[in-house]
Design a protein around this motif. Structure first.
Motif: not given
Length: 138
Positions: A19, A22, A25, A65-67, A80, A114-115, A118-119, A121
């Motif tokens: 992203s 972000c 990110c 959804r993710s990288w 993820d 990773d999850k 991500a939450k 970030r």
């Protein structure tokens, strides 16, 4: 690990998709760029027009959804969903760690981490310096 029937296109090198909007990110992608001194990986923000082609086999609603790491074979792997170990295996400086984690079957643990990241970030973005969106492609 893909979710579509589109054929994969061979790439000159794997591509890290992240992203670009972000702050955390962008920072993480810059860290990857510094670790990858040989420029084994290409780097692209998810909002780049090339991303659609690279993630053609993935439903569009899942793109952000993710990288992602898109392997040289063209296979996209979500950060993820096993992407963390794949990323570590492709960067020469972290290759031994990636191999070890893969051999020990720790990819699911890395995916869980990773999850969690991500939450968080939004919070983590406050802790890292802001900077430009790295891009090196192809």
């Amino acid at each position: 690990m893909t979710t579509g029937a589109a054929a994969h296109t061979r790439l000159a090198r794997p591509v890290l998709l992240f992203s670009g909007t972000c702050r955390f990110c962008r920072w993480a992608a810059r860290v990857v760029a510094r670790l990858d001194r040989r420029e084994v990986l290409a780097l692209l923000p998810l909002d780049d027009e090339e991303t659609g082609r690279l993630l053609a086999s993935v439903p569009e609603k899942e793109h952000t959804r993710s990288w992602w790491i898109v392997l040289g074979s063209g296979q996209p792997i979500g950060g993820d969903r096993g992407g963390g170990v794949q990323l570590l295996r492709h960067i020469p400086a972290t290759r031994p760690i990636g191999r070890m984690l893969g051999c020990l079957g720790l990819s699911p643990l890395i995916d869980t981490l990773d999850k969690v990241v991500a939450k968080g970030r939004r919070y983590l973005s406050r802790l890292v310096p802001d900077g430009p969106v790295p891009r090196r492609y192809p």
